[in-house]
Design a protein around this motif. Structure first.
Motif, PDB file in Angstrom:
ATOM      1  N   PRO A  11      18.667 -24.369 -15.957  1.00 39.08           N
ATOM      2  CA  PRO A  11      18.507 -22.982 -15.500  1.00 39.08           C
ATOM      3  C   PRO A  11      19.474 -21.999 -16.161  1.00 39.08           C
ATOM      4  N   GLU A  44      11.902 -16.190 -14.671  1.00 40.07           N
ATOM      5  CA  GLU A  44      12.601 -16.617 -13.445  1.00 40.07           C
ATOM      6  C   GLU A  44      13.116 -18.053 -13.488  1.00 40.07           C
ATOM      7  N   SER A  45      12.713 -18.816 -14.519  1.00 36.82           N
ATOM      8  CA  SER A  45      13.281 -20.165 -14.654  1.00 36.82           C
ATOM      9  C   SER A  45      14.759 -20.106 -15.078  1.00 36.82           C
ATOM     10  N   ARG A  47      18.346 -18.847 -14.352  1.00 40.68           N
ATOM     11  CA  ARG A  47      19.044 -18.361 -13.145  1.00 40.68           C
ATOM     12  C   ARG A  47      20.470 -17.909 -13.423  1.00 40.68           C
ATOM     13  N   CYS A  48      20.919 -18.089 -14.649  1.00 37.83           N
ATOM     14  CA  CYS A  48      22.237 -17.549 -15.027  1.00 37.83           C
ATOM     15  C   CYS A  48      22.286 -17.470 -16.557  1.00 37.83           C
ATOM     16  N   LYS A  95      20.031 -11.551 -12.244  1.00 33.36           N
ATOM     17  CA  LYS A  95      20.737 -12.843 -12.233  1.00 33.36           C
ATOM     18  C   LYS A  95      22.120 -12.606 -12.797  1.00 33.36           C
ATOM     19  N   ALA A 197      24.061 -20.797 -11.367  1.00 28.04           N
ATOM     20  CA  ALA A 197      22.618 -21.055 -11.541  1.00 28.04           C
ATOM     21  C   ALA A 197      22.056 -21.910 -10.415  1.00 28.04           C
ATOM     22  N   THR A 201      19.550 -17.329  -6.178  1.00 27.81           N
ATOM     23  CA  THR A 201      19.489 -16.324  -7.254  1.00 27.81           C
ATOM     24  C   THR A 201      19.110 -14.945  -6.722  1.00 27.81           C
ATOM     25  N   GLN A 202      18.177 -14.922  -5.791  1.00 27.39           N
ATOM     26  CA  GLN A 202      17.763 -13.587  -5.297  1.00 27.39           C
ATOM     27  C   GLN A 202      18.899 -12.912  -4.542  1.00 27.39           C
ATOM     28  N   SER A 205      21.202 -11.572  -6.987  1.00 28.06           N
ATOM     29  CA  SER A 205      20.649 -10.378  -7.640  1.00 28.06           C
ATOM     30  C   SER A 205      20.774  -9.144  -6.731  1.00 28.06           C
ATOM     31  N   GLY A 256      16.223 -20.574  -5.894  1.00 29.68           N
ATOM     32  CA  GLY A 256      16.219 -19.233  -6.489  1.00 29.68           C
ATOM     33  C   GLY A 256      15.103 -18.359  -5.953  1.00 29.68           C
TER      34      GLY A 256
END
Ligand code: T3D
Length: 257
Positions: A11, A44-45, A47-48, A95, A197, A201-202, A205, A256
């Motif tokens: 991720p 979206e895969s 995450r960082c 992210k 990651a 994640t949301q 964000s 995430g």
């Protein structure tokens, strides 16, 4: 070799600035390539994002040979088409972006790092607001972020004097999150990105959005925004998972979502 390398490690998107013979100074090709790679990272895969430099520098900022090249992009385009979109993109990515400053970060290279969500630096790294030394003004969001990070007076002095600040001094003044010794830098800084990651994640964000907004907000506006984002965070699968894992005394597995 590409001037910016993208490697997907689960991720985490690892982005390496790759013009080591020029201390990873930015020319147009490199700036536009970094923009398109960051666009790809909206997937979206990912995450960082982990941003670092190849060789002994993070980045020496604008390639000064390009500035004087009659066939180059010209001053009018360099900020509006290269750096401003990069800074805006990094702040708007949903992210965390980790700047892993492996060596010297100068001019736009320093300010690119400072706009990231988390800045870690190798003990031998340094930061220079190099602009004043060549008669330019700080750009790439430096006049926005640096006074907010370290205060008006220190920012003013660093920007006018163009002094080199080592990693320890940068951490002490709050310019960066932390310093990691050179030997463990790659592994330990990557571990931070991997941990981020694996987090919700949301939620991160929304935190980033709240922090973006805090600079232009009043307390009452910010309280309302916190309320709004908390409602959204509470609807995520990761919030459900976090509470369930806590209640059942197990480690959470966040997706995430
Ligand atoms: O429209 C606009 O242009 C506005 C945009 C502005 C954005 C900016 O970023 S302005 C600021 C630009 N950057 C600088 O002024 C920094 C210039 N570089 C330095 O001050 C030093 O190189 C460093 C302090 C970063 C590192 O010093 P040191 O002693 O470790 O390395 P060095 O020997 O100075 O540099 C090594 C090589 O990289 C050297 O090439 P050579 O001689 O081995 O072939 C040097 O010319 C090259 N290099 C370093 N910085 C740049 C660069 N080449 C092109 N552009 C650079 N910025």
């Amino acid at each position: 070799m590409s001037s910016v390398i993208l490697e997907i490690k689960g991720p985490v998107a690892v982005i390496t600035l790759n013009r080591p013979e020029k201390l990873n100074a930015f020319n147009r090709e490199m700036a536009l390539l970094l923009q398109s790679i960051l666009e790809e990272c909206k997937n979206e895969s990912i995450r960082c994002i982990y941003l670092t430099g190849m060789g002994k520098a993070f980045s020496a900022g604008q390639d000064l040979a390009e500035v004087t090249d009659p066939d180059g992009p010209g001053m009018a385009k360099i900020l509006s088409e290269h750096y401003n979109p990069l800074i805006t993109l990094i702040r708007s990515l949903e992210k965390p972006v980790v700047a892993a400053v492996n060596g010297v970060a100068a001019g736009a290279g320093a300010n690119l790092a400072l706009c990231c969500d988390l800045v870690v630096a190798a003990a031998s790294a340094s930061f220079i607001q190099a602009f004043s030394k060549i008669g330019l003004v700080p750009d790439s969001g430096g006049t926005f972020f640096l006074p907010r990070l370290i205060g008006f007076q220190k920012a003013s002095a660093l920007m006018m004097l163009g002094e080199k600040v080592n990693a320890d001094e940068a951490a002490q003044m709050g310019m960066i999150y932390k310093v990691i010794d050179d030997k463990n830098f790659a592994e330990a800084s990557m571990a931070i990105a991997e941990y981020l990651a694996s987090m919700p994640t949301q939620g991160l964000s929304y935190t980033k959005q709240l922090l973006n907004d805090t600079f232009d907000s009043s307390l009452s506006k910010q309280l309302k925004k916190e309320d709004m984002y908390q409602q959204k965070a509470a609807l995520t699968a990761d919030f459900k998972e976090g509470v369930e894992a806590f209640t059942n005394r197990r480690a959470p597995v966040f997706t995430g979502r």
